[in-house]
Design an enzyme around this catalytic site. Structure first.
Site, mmCIF file in Angstrom:
data_model
loop_
_atom_site.group_PDB
_atom_site.id
_atom_site.type_symbol
_atom_site.label_atom_id
_atom_site.label_comp_id
_atom_site.label_asym_id
_atom_site.label_seq_id
_atom_site.Cartn_x
_atom_site.Cartn_y
_atom_site.Cartn_z
ATOM 1 N N VAL A 38 34.507 40.394 38.845
ATOM 2 C CA VAL A 38 35.367 40.306 37.665
ATOM 3 C C VAL A 38 35.073 39.021 36.891
ATOM 4 O O VAL A 38 34.965 37.935 37.480
ATOM 5 C CB VAL A 38 36.855 40.342 38.082
ATOM 6 C CG1 VAL A 38 37.755 40.244 36.859
ATOM 7 C CG2 VAL A 38 37.154 41.624 38.854
ATOM 8 N N LEU B 27 32.376 46.332 45.598
ATOM 9 C CA LEU B 27 31.741 47.219 44.627
ATOM 10 C C LEU B 27 31.511 46.585 43.262
ATOM 11 O O LEU B 27 30.721 47.103 42.477
ATOM 12 C CB LEU B 27 32.585 48.485 44.441
ATOM 13 C CG LEU B 27 32.920 49.273 45.709
ATOM 14 C CD1 LEU B 27 33.732 50.512 45.347
ATOM 15 C CD2 LEU B 27 31.663 49.655 46.470
ATOM 16 N N ALA B 28 32.209 45.492 42.972
ATOM 17 C CA ALA B 28 32.130 44.929 41.627
ATOM 18 C C ALA B 28 32.556 43.467 41.647
ATOM 19 O O ALA B 28 33.040 42.960 42.665
ATOM 20 C CB ALA B 28 33.034 45.724 40.673
ATOM 21 N N LYS C 3 35.739 44.032 34.807
ATOM 22 C CA LYS C 3 35.247 44.384 36.145
ATOM 23 C C LYS C 3 33.916 45.112 35.976
ATOM 24 O O LYS C 3 33.860 46.171 35.357
ATOM 25 C CB LYS C 3 36.277 45.277 36.843
ATOM 26 C CG LYS C 3 35.910 45.685 38.260
ATOM 27 C CD LYS C 3 37.060 46.483 38.882
ATOM 28 C CE LYS C 3 36.727 46.950 40.279
ATOM 29 N NZ LYS C 3 37.859 47.708 40.894
ATOM 30 N N ASP D 147 44.762 50.924 49.451
ATOM 31 C CA ASP D 147 44.024 49.691 49.719
ATOM 32 C C ASP D 147 44.857 48.475 49.323
ATOM 33 O O ASP D 147 44.406 47.613 48.557
ATOM 34 C CB ASP D 147 42.702 49.703 48.947
ATOM 35 C CG ASP D 147 41.651 48.796 49.565
ATOM 36 O OD1 ASP D 147 41.844 48.373 50.724
ATOM 37 O OD2 ASP D 147 40.647 48.509 48.897
ATOM 38 N N LEU E 142 35.292 35.403 38.204
ATOM 39 C CA LEU E 142 36.559 34.994 38.799
ATOM 40 C C LEU E 142 36.596 35.345 40.284
ATOM 41 O O LEU E 142 37.152 34.620 41.103
ATOM 42 C CB LEU E 142 37.733 35.699 38.094
ATOM 43 C CG LEU E 142 37.962 35.358 36.628
ATOM 44 C CD1 LEU E 142 38.955 36.345 36.019
ATOM 45 C CD2 LEU E 142 38.483 33.931 36.493
#
Length: 537
Positions: free
Chosen positions: A168, A165-166, A182, A319, A160
């Site tokens: 999803v 860092l990742a 995630k 953030d 998506l």
């Protein structure tokens, strides 16, 4: 200067080789150690060449030009653009922690040159590299004990979204629940520590060459926060704590704040399975409007939520950029007689939080209260308490509000409002350029937690600007009311329970309420006057 670039590159290679040798000799996992040994020298050499190119560009682009002249300013602007592009390319080529660094830079509006902010902000939030499905599959097998087609009833191999860092993926559990999974980028495990070391080396070298360039605090912050952000169970606990704080400390808006439910049985330090959220991104204005939600209501809710976190909870999501917030109609809400619905704010990505200790929180609340009321003595007193010093308190106030000192102390009701016009932006950029050295010194003095609050302010300012095309007096009224309430609550906790102290605190609260009421009346009259002027045309 060319010699400096060559020395920097050679030194990087030697440092990288040494770091790799240490990794091999000290690691029990030779495979991982050799990966580090392979990655570090290449990345560090790439870093060093980029840093050397930036140094040389800045030195020679303004060579022979009179500082402050039109030609000098034009050359510096062009150098900023070129160097920002170099840094952007470096971040994308290295990935991981470097993209996180680029995202930090993109949120430091008017603290660093605007060319860097615009370049990083335009690319770092939604253009992050994707991991292949094969890499994602390997992480899921290692972390959840089986391939995605066994662990989940359905798993979409097309992500998506991807972040630093990742990334999803949408999936469905065996009991039919739609979830968002995630998954951490696989290479981060091998490179995160080395990346932080190499970034630190480059920033320290740049500071050595240019003492006025002191952004070592940014590297320190990344070094401290990255291990926490790389642990998704830490993020999951943060999300639950955030929601619990609203229920306990801010019950008035608790229903309007939501975080996705965590599926703990399908989550590890590198995989986080959460409730899938069917909602609009906070900057998707057309979708939000089509849901019957007013953009001004969303802006007020964002301001209220983060004011509560900062001034009352002391546990702050640091953030809050646009990709980390979504909006949907309040599930229990109905359409009102004007065809509008109340918004619910959904907070995502809870990896980066900061705790404000009681003293810092109240000093910061007192400072904002003073800023809202243009209280010069209060601004100075609380700025000094937070570390700005007797000489830079006015600059600190300007950085917080994005207003020059003359506007900060202006007693008019809308003295802190930024219209978002070209004239406003030009004025702010001029001040940022003019006071670059003083801003660097201010950032060196301030506690890191306050630096994160500056970043949070910039993120929220960008979101509100997207929603309203400028700042709003309503936003500052919310900040003023919540910060003032926090100050009064602190006095209630610290004072003795005598009748006189209780009466004085109650009287202060009444006077504050009256003051905010008068500001609201003034705001209403200003809006009424604006309507009449518009109709007259």
């Amino acid at each position: 200067m060319w010699r400096f670039g060559a020395k920097l590159a050679i030194g990087a290679g030697l440092f990288g080789g040494g770091l790799g040798a240490v990794a091999v000799s000290n690691s029990d996992d030779l495979s991982t150690a050799f990966k580090i040994c392979t990655h570090v020298p290449v990345r560090l050499l790439r870093d060093s060449l980029t840093a050397a190119a930036i140094v040389i560009d800045y030195e020679y682009s303004v060579w022979g030009l009179s500082e402050g002249s039109f030609e000098w300013l034009k050359a510096q602007h062009e150098a900023h653009n070129r160097c920002a592009q170099r840094m952007q390319e470096l971040c994308f080529r290295n990935g991981g922690i470097y993209i996180k660094l680029g995202q930090h830079i993109g949120q430091l509006e008017y603290v660093i040159p605007q060319e860097y902010v615009h370049t990083m902000r335009a690319s770092m939030l939604k253009s992050c590299p994707f991991s292949s499905y094969d890499q994602i599959r390997k992480v899921l097998i290692r972390e959840l004990g089986g391939p995605p087609e066994e662990v989940f009833r359905e798993f979409d191999p097309v992500p998506l979204a991807s972040a630093s860092l990742a990334q999803v993926h949408a999936a469905r559990t065996h009991d039919g629940k739609k979830v968002a999974v995630k998954v951490q980028h696989r290479h981060l495990t091998d490179t995160a520590i080395a990346d932080i070391a190499t970034v630190s080396l480059i920033v320290n070298l740049l500071h050595w060459c240019f003492p006025e360039f002191d952004y070592r605090w940014l590297v320190d912050e990344i070094r401290e926060s990255s291990p926490k952000e790389l642990d998704f169970l830490f993020e999951a606990r943060n999300s639950e704590k955030c929601l619990d704080n609203f229920k306990r400390l801010s019950p008035g808006i608790a229903d309007c704040i939501y975080v996705p439910k965590v599926y703990w049985g399908l989550s590890t330090s590198k995989v986080l399975t959460m409730e899938y959220m069917d909602a609009a991104e906070i900057t998707d204005l057309s979708t939000i409007t089509s849901l019957g939600i007013r953009l001004s209501d969303v802006s007020r809710l964002v301001s209220q939520a983060f004011a509560e976190m900062i001034f009352r909870h002391g546990f702050v999501h640091c953030d809050p950029h646009a990709a980390n917030m979504m909006v949907r109609p309040l599930p229990s809400g109905r359409w009102n007689i004007f065809g509008r619905r109340k918004p619910q704010l959904i907070l995502l990505d809870h990896g980066l939080y900061k705790n404000l200790d009681f003293t810092t929180r109240i000093n910061y609340a007192s400072l904002w209260k003073a800023l809202i009321f243009a209280d010069i003595a209060g601004i100075k007193e609380n700025s000094v308490k937070l570390g700005a010093g007797e000489d830079l308190y006015a600059l600190f106030a300007g950085v917080l509000t994005m207003r020059p000192w003359s506007r900060v102390v202006d007693p008019s009701v809308d003295h802190l409002v930024i219209n978002g016009s070209d004239a406003d932006r030009s004025e702010l950029q001029m001040y940022a350029s003019q006071y670059f050295l003083q801003i660097s010194e201010l950032l060196r003095r301030l506690p890191r937690v306050i630096l994160l609050m500056l970043k949070t302010n910039d993120c929220l300012r960008a979101v509100n600007h997207a929603l309203l095309q400028g700042s709003s007096l309503e936003t500052f009224l919310i900040i003023g009311r919540v910060s003032s309430q926090a100050v009064v609550e602190a006095k209630t906790m610290s004072k003795s329970c005598s009748f006189l102290s209780s009466f004085s605190i109650r009287l202060e609260q009444i006077l504050l309420d009256a003051r905010f009421l008068s500001i609201r009346i003034a705001l209403w009259l200003m809006q009424l006057k604006s309507c009449f002027l518009t109709e007259g045309r």
